[in-house]
Design a protein around this motif. Structure first.
Motif, PDB file in Angstrom:
ATOM      1  N   LEU A   1       0.816  -1.215   0.000  1.00 14.58           N
ATOM      2  CA  LEU A   1       0.000   0.000   0.000  1.00 14.58           C
ATOM      3  C   LEU A   1       0.846   1.260   0.000  1.00 14.58           C
ATOM      4  O   LEU A   1       0.483   2.261  -0.631  1.00 14.58           O
ATOM      5  N   ASN A   2       1.989   1.216   0.694  1.00 15.44           N
ATOM      6  CA  ASN A   2       2.831   2.407   0.847  1.00 15.44           C
ATOM      7  C   ASN A   2       3.974   2.466  -0.149  1.00 15.44           C
ATOM      8  O   ASN A   2       4.769   3.425  -0.125  1.00 15.44           O
ATOM      9  N   LYS A   3       4.070   1.429  -0.998  1.00 13.96           N
ATOM     10  CA  LYS A   3       5.140   1.355  -2.006  1.00 13.96           C
ATOM     11  C   LYS A   3       6.529   1.387  -1.362  1.00 13.96           C
ATOM     12  O   LYS A   3       7.447   2.034  -1.861  1.00 13.96           O
ATOM     13  N   THR A   4       6.669   0.671  -0.248  1.00 21.96           N
ATOM     14  CA  THR A   4       7.981   0.521   0.381  1.00 21.96           C
ATOM     15  C   THR A   4       8.541  -0.863   0.047  1.00 21.96           C
ATOM     16  O   THR A   4       7.886  -1.679  -0.600  1.00 21.96           O
ATOM     17  N   SER A   5       9.736  -1.151   0.512  1.00 18.98           N
ATOM     18  CA  SER A   5      10.498  -2.306   0.046  1.00 18.98           C
ATOM     19  C   SER A   5       9.908  -3.650   0.477  1.00 18.98           C
ATOM     20  O   SER A   5       9.768  -3.934   1.668  1.00 18.98           O
ATOM     21  N   PHE A   6       9.609  -4.502  -0.513  1.00 22.18           N
ATOM     22  CA  PHE A   6       9.221  -5.879  -0.217  1.00 22.18           C
ATOM     23  C   PHE A   6      10.411  -6.651   0.325  1.00 22.18           C
ATOM     24  O   PHE A   6      10.272  -7.496   1.208  1.00 22.18           O
ATOM     25  N   ARG A   7      11.589  -6.366  -0.231  1.00 23.68           N
ATOM     26  CA  ARG A   7      12.794  -7.058   0.237  1.00 23.68           C
ATOM     27  C   ARG A   7      12.978  -6.838   1.739  1.00 23.68           C
ATOM     28  O   ARG A   7      13.355  -7.773   2.471  1.00 23.68           O
ATOM     29  N   ALA A   8      12.724  -5.641   2.182  1.00 25.13           N
ATOM     30  CA  ALA A   8      12.903  -5.334   3.602  1.00 25.13           C
ATOM     31  C   ALA A   8      11.959  -6.178   4.459  1.00 25.13           C
ATOM     32  O   ALA A   8      12.330  -6.604   5.564  1.00 25.13           O
ATOM     33  N   VAL A   9      10.757  -6.442   3.955  1.00 18.80           N
ATOM     34  CA  VAL A   9       9.809  -7.283   4.696  1.00 18.80           C
ATOM     35  C   VAL A   9      10.342  -8.710   4.788  1.00 18.80           C
ATOM     36  O   VAL A   9      10.311  -9.339   5.856  1.00 18.80           O
ATOM     37  N   TYR A  10      10.823  -9.245   3.676  1.00 16.09           N
ATOM     38  CA  TYR A  10      11.384 -10.601   3.690  1.00 16.09           C
ATOM     39  C   TYR A  10      12.580 -10.669   4.638  1.00 16.09           C
ATOM     40  O   TYR A  10      12.736 -11.650   5.385  1.00 16.09           O
ATOM     41  N   GLN A  11      13.430  -9.651   4.595  1.00 17.10           N
ATOM     42  CA  GLN A  11      14.607  -9.651   5.459  1.00 17.10           C
ATOM     43  C   GLN A  11      14.228  -9.531   6.933  1.00 17.10           C
ATOM     44  O   GLN A  11      14.819 -10.192   7.796  1.00 17.10           O
ATOM     45  N   ALA A  12      13.231  -8.711   7.229  1.00 18.94           N
ATOM     46  CA  ALA A  12      12.783  -8.577   8.613  1.00 18.94           C
ATOM     47  C   ALA A  12      12.129  -9.874   9.105  1.00 18.94           C
ATOM     48  O   ALA A  12      12.300 -10.270  10.266  1.00 18.94           O
ATOM     49  N   THR A  13      11.397 -10.543   8.214  1.00 17.04           N
ATOM     50  CA  THR A  13      10.795 -11.827   8.581  1.00 17.04           C
ATOM     51  C   THR A  13      11.883 -12.856   8.863  1.00 17.04           C
ATOM     52  O   THR A  13      11.789 -13.635   9.817  1.00 17.04           O
ATOM     53  N   GLN A  14      12.906 -12.858   8.027  1.00 15.22           N
ATOM     54  CA  GLN A  14      14.058 -13.744   8.262  1.00 15.22           C
ATOM     55  C   GLN A  14      14.629 -13.518   9.656  1.00 15.22           C
ATOM     56  O   GLN A  14      14.865 -14.461  10.417  1.00 15.22           O
ATOM     57  N   GLN A  15      14.864 -12.280  10.009  1.00 12.86           N
ATOM     58  CA  GLN A  15      15.449 -11.957  11.308  1.00 12.86           C
ATOM     59  C   GLN A  15      14.542 -12.396  12.445  1.00 12.86           C
ATOM     60  O   GLN A  15      15.013 -12.946  13.451  1.00 12.86           O
ATOM     61  N   ALA A  16      13.233 -12.195  12.282  1.00 14.74           N
ATOM     62  CA  ALA A  16      12.291 -12.584  13.329  1.00 14.74           C
ATOM     63  C   ALA A  16      12.262 -14.097  13.512  1.00 14.74           C
ATOM     64  O   ALA A  16      12.228 -14.601  14.646  1.00 14.74           O
ATOM     65  N   VAL A  17      12.272 -14.819  12.410  1.00 12.72           N
ATOM     66  CA  VAL A  17      12.221 -16.280  12.473  1.00 12.72           C
ATOM     67  C   VAL A  17      13.503 -16.836  13.089  1.00 12.72           C
ATOM     68  O   VAL A  17      13.457 -17.722  13.952  1.00 12.72           O
ATOM     69  N   VAL A  18      14.644 -16.329  12.658  1.00  7.15           N
ATOM     70  CA  VAL A  18      15.922 -16.800  13.204  1.00  7.15           C
ATOM     71  C   VAL A  18      16.019 -16.491  14.695  1.00  7.15           C
ATOM     72  O   VAL A  18      16.400 -17.349  15.508  1.00  7.15           O
ATOM     73  N   ALA A  19      15.647 -15.269  15.078  1.00 11.01           N
ATOM     74  CA  ALA A  19      15.718 -14.886  16.491  1.00 11.01           C
ATOM     75  C   ALA A  19      14.808 -15.770  17.334  1.00 11.01           C
ATOM     76  O   ALA A  19      15.180 -16.181  18.451  1.00 11.01           O
ATOM     77  N   ASP A  20      13.627 -16.078  16.822  1.00 12.06           N
ATOM     78  CA  ASP A  20      12.698 -16.921  17.572  1.00 12.06           C
ATOM     79  C   ASP A  20      13.233 -18.345  17.710  1.00 12.06           C
ATOM     80  O   ASP A  20      13.120 -18.955  18.783  1.00 12.06           O
ATOM     81  N   LEU A  21      13.815 -18.895  16.640  1.00 15.60           N
ATOM     82  CA  LEU A  21      14.410 -20.228  16.724  1.00 15.60           C
ATOM     83  C   LEU A  21      15.506 -20.266  17.782  1.00 15.60           C
ATOM     84  O   LEU A  21      15.569 -21.182  18.610  1.00 15.60           O
ATOM     85  N   GLN A  22      16.373 -19.268  17.745  1.00 14.22           N
ATOM     86  CA  GLN A  22      17.480 -19.232  18.704  1.00 14.22           C
ATOM     87  C   GLN A  22      16.975 -19.067  20.131  1.00 14.22           C
ATOM     88  O   GLN A  22      17.457 -19.736  21.054  1.00 14.22           O
ATOM     89  N   LYS A  23      15.991 -18.214  20.318  1.00  9.70           N
ATOM     90  CA  LYS A  23      15.443 -17.997  21.659  1.00  9.70           C
ATOM     91  C   LYS A  23      14.756 -19.247  22.182  1.00  9.70           C
ATOM     92  O   LYS A  23      14.729 -19.491  23.405  1.00  9.70           O
ATOM     93  N   SER A  24      14.222 -20.038  21.273  1.00 17.70           N
ATOM     94  CA  SER A  24      13.544 -21.280  21.670  1.00 17.70           C
ATOM     95  C   SER A  24      14.511 -22.424  21.878  1.00 17.70           C
ATOM     96  O   SER A  24      14.089 -23.538  22.217  1.00 17.70           O
ATOM     97  N   GLY A  25      15.806 -22.188  21.665  1.00 16.90           N
ATOM     98  CA  GLY A  25      16.807 -23.205  21.948  1.00 16.90           C
ATOM     99  C   GLY A  25      17.274 -24.030  20.779  1.00 16.90           C
ATOM    100  O   GLY A  25      17.977 -25.022  20.966  1.00 16.90           O
ATOM    101  N   TYR A  26      16.920 -23.637  19.572  1.00 19.12           N
ATOM    102  CA  TYR A  26      17.378 -24.375  18.377  1.00 19.12           C
ATOM    103  C   TYR A  26      18.717 -23.841  17.907  1.00 19.12           C
ATOM    104  O   TYR A  26      19.041 -22.656  18.083  1.00 19.12           O
ATOM    105  N   THR A  27      19.487 -24.696  17.258  1.00 22.03           N
ATOM    106  CA  THR A  27      20.723 -24.272  16.608  1.00 22.03           C
ATOM    107  C   THR A  27      20.395 -23.838  15.205  1.00 22.03           C
ATOM    108  O   THR A  27      19.731 -24.564  14.451  1.00 22.03           O
ATOM    109  N   VAL A  28      20.840 -22.653  14.829  1.00 19.09           N
ATOM    110  CA  VAL A  28      20.573 -22.108  13.504  1.00 19.09           C
ATOM    111  C   VAL A  28      21.894 -21.833  12.814  1.00 19.09           C
ATOM    112  O   VAL A  28      22.761 -21.134  13.364  1.00 19.09           O
TER     113      VAL A  28
END
Length: 451
Positions: free
Chosen positions: A422-449
């Motif tokens: 809607l705001n014409k901002t970066s899709f790549r940034a969304v994918y990258q932020a999702t990556q960071q959120a998923v990795v951080a959650d895996l690590q916080k939950s005790g998984y090796t990434v």
């Protein structure tokens, strides 16, 4: 391909429900010769008395006479069993309800879940290992589909339906605007431009940011894997270059106003489909039945074709969607529940019966029966619909692994991508932020990434 062994997390956050198992599926599908498989014959409780099975489902609607006919047939075969259907929501809602019911000790006997939701309930111990109960019907389902509900060699459900990916489109309006049915995503972009140029109120499709599974399938088709696991460590590829290229593709279409930013199945979406303003939907072979449910007056104007390719000449795709029937761990009639699930999903009769419900059956007999079945009500004129989807199934060769925290990805991805559109901002940034959120959650939950 058997799902990878998942290393247990070293610690968990209190109150967090994670799908802590990988759903890795070899999706090489071929319509091999169908082998006859019959469901277990158990129809009475261990004491010989009558049994009532409580079934949570969403596509076996008790008010649908077609569903009633299927259940009535089961009752004829098993007169001491009564099947009671309770309609529930989609996977996230059903999984939450099941986990709550499991804690309360009051579960149904059978529950329907989409494949991506199976790991959450398996890891929570909320569903039963039914390997021995359904061993007799295993030959009725291809190994790659059977693997959808198999973890470390243990079976937790019987596949019901599958989702071979197709592009369903308004043939009459594609012809009107002179647009070629795209065989590649590059051709899709050209068709989008041509259609919108001819009539600025018309779009080739909507852009629905909430469809996480679709964007994961897009990335897989382009050569990326959002989650992968070697048995010890996780790797996350949401921000891999192959994945980001698909983000670039959709951002380009959105920024050029060649797709309509509109969630699926809203009143607005339904109205635009009915009025010929949205001309296609890239999804799976279940899409025609969904479109028919909201736009029945457009029947006869649609057709389906194989999904456009990222690499010309490479038709490989993953499945999109589909579901299975599982037996909750605290079912009061687990053996009878497994027998019902096995009959519906894997027996010749049950698998074929699903075609009457507009469901694409996962069982061999049902899949074979599609080849001589009438096409979906949306496209009665497309007599080769099931031949087209049969070929798609043969090309469904991309394995997909669902990670332990799909819910985290969904939360981080959908709203942010919609805002970016809607705001014409970066899709790549969304994918990258999702990556960071998923990795951080895996690590916080005790998984090796791994990096």
């Amino acid at each position: 391909m058997t799902p990878p062994t998942l290393p247990p997390p070293r610690r968990r956050r209190p109150g967090t429900s994670l799908a802590a198992a990988a759903l890795a599926v070899a999706l090489t599908a071929s319509l091999a010769a169908c082998s006859s498989a019959e469901a277990p014959s158990s129809g009475t409780a261990s004491d010989g008395g009558p049994v009532t099975l409580q079934v949570w489902t969403w596509n076996l609607k008790g008010t649908d006479p077609r569903a009633k006919a299927v259940i009535d047939k089961y009752h004829q075969l098993h007169p001491d069993v009564t099947v009671k259907l309770a309609e529930v929501g989609g996977t996230a809602e059903t999984a939450s309800k099941l986990l709550a019911a499991d804690k309360a000790g009051d579960t149904p006997d059978v529950v329907q879940l989409e494949y991506r939701g199976v790991p959450a309930v398996v890891t929570a111990g909320a569903v039963k290992d039914i390997t021995a109960d359904v061993a007799g019907v295993k030959a009725g389902i291809e190994p790659n589909i059977w693997a959808l509900t198999t973890f470390d060699g243990q079976v937790y459900g019987v596949p019901q339906d599958i989702g071979p990916m197709v592009l369903t489109y308004r043939k009459d309006l594609f012809d009107k605007y002179g647009a070629k049915v795209p065989t590649t995503w590059a051709e899709y972009a050209k068709a989008a431009e041509q259609i919108h140029k001819k009539d600025p109120s018309v779009y080739i499709a909507s852009f629905s940011a909430a469809q996480l599974e679709f964007f994961a399938a897009q990335a897989a088709q382009a050569g990326a894997q959002w989650w992968s696991n070697d048995g010890k460590t996780w790797k996350v590829g949401i921000d891999s270059e192959a994945s980001l290229k698909t983000a670039d593709f959709w951002q380009d279409l959105v920024e050029r106003d060649l797709v309509k930013v509109e969630p699926l199945l809203t009143p607005e979406w339904n109205a635009q489909v009915n009025s010929g303003k949205l001309l296609s939907w890239a999804a799976a072979a279940w899409a025609p039945n969904v479109i028919y449910s909201v736009a029945p007056d457009t029947a006869g104007t649609w057709e389906s074709a194989p999904l456009p390719q990222w690499t010309p000449g490479d038709p490989a795709v993953p499945f999109l969607g589909g579901s299975a029937f599982l037996v909750p761990a605290k079912s009061k009639h687990a053996k009878e529940a497994a027998a019902f699930a096995a009959w519906l999903g894997a027996s010749d009769e049950g698998s074929k019966a699903q075609l009457s419900l507009d469901i694409y059956p996962g069982g061999n007999a049902g899949r074979q029966a599609t080849l001589t079945h009438e096409p979906p009500r949306l496209m009665p004129q497309q007599k080769d619909f099931y031949q087209v989807t049969d070929q798609v199934i043969k090309n469904t060769t991309i394995p997909v692994t669902w990670g332990p925290n799909v819910n985290v990805a969904q939360t981080a991805f959908g709203d942010a991508l919609n805002a970016a559109a809607l705001n014409k901002t970066s899709f790549r940034a969304v994918y990258q932020a999702t990556q960071q959120a998923v990795v951080a959650d895996l690590q916080k939950s005790g998984y090796t990434v791994s990096k």
